[in-house]
Design a protein around this motif. Structure first.
Motif, mmCIF file in Angstrom:
data_model
loop_
_atom_site.group_PDB
_atom_site.id
_atom_site.type_symbol
_atom_site.label_atom_id
_atom_site.label_comp_id
_atom_site.label_asym_id
_atom_site.label_seq_id
_atom_site.Cartn_x
_atom_site.Cartn_y
_atom_site.Cartn_z
ATOM 1 N N THR A 131 0.829 -1.214 0.000
ATOM 2 C CA THR A 131 0.000 0.000 0.000
ATOM 3 C C THR A 131 0.859 1.259 0.000
ATOM 4 O O THR A 131 0.609 2.210 -0.755
ATOM 5 N N CYS A 132 1.885 1.247 0.852
ATOM 6 C CA CYS A 132 2.769 2.412 0.946
ATOM 7 C C CYS A 132 3.482 2.682 -0.369
ATOM 8 O O CYS A 132 3.461 3.806 -0.887
ATOM 9 N N PHE A 133 4.142 1.666 -0.885
ATOM 10 C CA PHE A 133 4.928 1.874 -2.105
ATOM 11 C C PHE A 133 4.040 2.252 -3.283
ATOM 12 O O PHE A 133 4.425 3.073 -4.125
ATOM 13 N N SER A 134 2.869 1.668 -3.346
ATOM 14 C CA SER A 134 1.937 2.006 -4.428
ATOM 15 C C SER A 134 1.543 3.473 -4.368
ATOM 16 O O SER A 134 1.551 4.182 -5.383
ATOM 17 N N ASP A 135 1.202 3.958 -3.152
ATOM 18 C CA ASP A 135 0.815 5.361 -2.998
ATOM 19 C C ASP A 135 1.969 6.305 -3.299
ATOM 20 O O ASP A 135 1.775 7.408 -3.816
#
Length: 647
Positions: free
Chosen positions: A293-297
């Motif tokens: 989730t973090c890296f995608s955002d």
């Protein structure tokens, strides 16, 4: 349990009063529901009493440590970080939070009515708020230790797995271990600081996630790290552009932008996104979901913007010269594609990989269309003016140079045209022996050979523009020889192969022979085929007269003809001289005795054998040196060499 299952709750922020009220209300509600079952709990065993004392001690210990570092209760107004040079207290703080969590779990399951549970919950709230602030401070104040370049270098060090993969539950002191690794393997000071900072972040993230505060943790991380990525792309000159903006660029501006994009993209992929992915993987190694989730955002938007530019270039107005920019872009993306697929491997960020593949396909289609348009432009060339003297046609020069430039992109072309329909047709047309000679380049070989064939067919049409058939053959020999030399001087030689060159050389020999036969046959016909002593002087005079006229006319007509290639020029002149000069010398020496007493002999016999050789040596030179199409590597034999070759 409402208190323990903190990962399922949705708190607004650890710094707001509402959180404490909500958590306390949840706690009271839970303990009330559990109290109804207290009458059914059997009498405590001594082991449970001992465990309770330990858990109460854990809470008391946590109360001392957490309140010491609670910013509101601290005597220092300025924020003081736990993670100073000596990280012993930071480790103690993290450990006390873990012990506090164990105590809360114990009391919820064994003594839900214990008043220590309320204290533990309040302490946990304060601890999480403190760790949240610490997490923010590290991310915002130590950016120089977390920049993508430093992280990338750290990730490539052989000691990385030992230095930063230490679980925070281990008893080994983290700082001491990294110090030991640093001295043992002599990493740079920048790498050392980067490793320490990354380890601090991971320690905090692991603790917050384990305590049910994952959302607060990754929100802070996402906001700060996305700004780092966006700023990095901005510094590299990567920004979102519209199709109309790219289409309006002038050729020189577009070329500059493409070169800049290639250089910037290598840095963005290999350093910026790679470092960010590594940092995110490390900090959130305990939760794949949070990591993704973090890296995608953080990286999704920038990755798509980065890889969209080649597709926009591919959609711009096509030209033959633009193909090289498109192949440069294609080559750059193809080289980076394995790393792009590795960095953006999460399903939630697959749109970045899709964009990369889409740009590759658009570039491929555009290149194939330009090559097809180039073939059509050869076929549609409508220049009706024959090249003076049978020299090199501008179409021959431009096509040969273009193919030589294409050949330098052999690797890219082999990927682009390997499965194109036109290439498969070309492969079936040419001899299989030609293709199998260089199997790794078979598709490129077939395609380029096909374009040369299209050019040769067009040159046949151009040759028909000449009124003199001999000049038509000389024109074809000149232009094919030019193609051969361009092939030999470029990567085309490796791609097309020696056998292909030999086939064209045979064509040059064929056309030069046809030129000789057509251009000089009348001159040969003026001389008797055998020396006959009984022939009359009038007949001899007639032979000389016809020879003079025919040779003079042929020589004058061909004085304006050219053979730019020095080797071919000498081969043609030597071939003519070897046939004509000895034949004329025999006739001349045999019958001059008969005519020795004739008046005006110089008028009757205008050419001696030496004169013939000199005239042949002067052919095909006019305007050769002034023509820009002369091959720089070609050299011509001096006139005397013609005599040496026939003597």
């Amino acid at each position: 349990m409402a208190i323990l299952d903190m990962s399922k709750r949705e708190p607004s922020s650890p710094s707001t009063p509402q959180r404490a009220k909500k958590s306390l209300f949840s706690f009271v509600k839970t303990t009330s529901s559990l109290s109804s079952f207290s009458s059914h709990i059997p009498p405590q065993k001594p082991s449970l009493t001992f465990s309770r004392s330990i858990m109460e001690e854990n809470i008391d210990n946590a109360d001392t440590i957490i309140k010491k570092w609670d910013h509101k209760e601290s005597s220092n107004e300025k924020f003081t970080s736990l993670f100073q040079e000596d990280r012993k207290e930071a480790k103690e703080y993290i450990q006390c939070v873990k012990d506090l969590k164990k105590a809360m779990h114990f009391f919820v399951t064994q003594h839900s009515t214990c008043n220590k549970l309320v204290l533990a919950q309040n302490l946990m709230q304060k601890a999480m708020k403190r760790l949240e602030n610490e997490f923010y401070q590290i991310l915002s104040t130590k950016k120089e230790h977390l920049d993508p370049e430093s992280v990338s270098k750290s990730s490539q060090s052989s000691h990385i797995s030992r230095s930063i993969s230490v679980d925070s539950s281990e008893s080994t002191d983290l700082g001491n271990e990294i110090q030991h690794t640093t001295s043992a393997e002599s990493i740079s000071e920048a790498e050392h600081l980067s490793l320490l900072t990354m380890s601090d972040l991971k320690m905090i993230a692991d603790c917050m996630i384990d305590s049910g505060y994952a959302k607060e943790c990754w929100k802070i991380y996402r906001i700060i790290r996305k700004s780092i990525v966006d700023e990095g792309l901005y510094r590299l000159g990567i920004e979102s552009r519209s199709s109309a903006y790219v289409n309006a660029m002038k050729p020189n501006v577009l070329e500059h932008q493409v070169k800049h994009w290639i250089d910037s993209t290598k840095i963005a992929v290999k350093t910026l996104f790679y470092g960010e992915r590594f940092l995110c993987d490390h900090v959130f190694s305990t939760s794949k979901t949070i990591n993704e989730t973090c890296f995608s955002d953080i990286a999704k938007e920038g990755g798509i913007v980065l890889l969209k530019f080649p597709e926009l270039v591919a959609k711009t107005k096509k030209s033959h010269e633009k193909i090289f920019l498109l192949m440069d872009l294609h080559e750059a993306i193809a080289e980076l594609l394995p790393e792009i697929e590795s960095i953006f491997s999460f399903d939630s960020i697959s749109s970045v990989k899709v964009q990369a593949v889409s740009s590759l396909n658009k570039l491929k289609i555009s290149v194939l269309n330009i090559i097809s348009d180039f073939e059509l432009s050869i076929q549609r060339n409508s220049l009706k003016t024959p090249v003076p003297g049978g020299g090199i046609h501008p179409l021959t020069s431009s096509v040969s140079d273009y193919l030589a430039s294409l050949a330098s992109y052999n690797g890219v072309l082999s990927y682009i045209i390997s499965d194109s329909t036109s290439t498969k047709f070309a492969e079936t047309y040419f001899d299989s022996a030609l293709i199998s000679e260089t199997p790794e380049n078979s598709s490129v070989c077939a395609k380029l050979a096909w374009i040369v064939l299209v050019l040769l067919c067009k040159l046949d049409c151009k040759a028909e523009l000449y009124n003199d058939i001999a000049l038509s053959y000389l024109f074809l020999a000149n232009n094919i020889q030019f193609i051969i030399e361009r092939v030999r001087q470029s990567t085309l030689k490796i791609i097309l192969g020696d056998e292909w060159i030999l086939n064209l050389e045979r064509k040059v020999k064929l056309y030069s022979t046809k030129y000789e036969n057509v251009a000089w046959n009348k001159v040969f016909m003026c001389l008797p085929q055998s020396l006959d002593p009984s022939i009359s002087s009038d007949t001899i005079k007639e032979h000389f007269k016809r020879f003079n006229e025919s040779f003079e006319a042929t020589y004058q007509r061909q004085k304006s003809w050219v053979v730019p290639d020095g080797t071919l020029r000498d081969e043609i002149k030597v071939s003519i001289a070897r046939k004509l000069v000895p034949f004329y010398r025999d006739f001349y020496e045999y019958y001059m005795v008969v005519l020795s007493g004739e008046k005006d002999l110089e008028v009757l016999v205008r050419f001696s054998p030496d004169n013939i050789g000199n005239c042949l040596s002067d052919l095909f030179h006019e305007n050769v040196r002034s023509r820009s199409l002369i091959l720089s590597s070609s050299t011509s034999l001096p006139n005397s060499c013609v005599w040496q070759c026939i003597s």
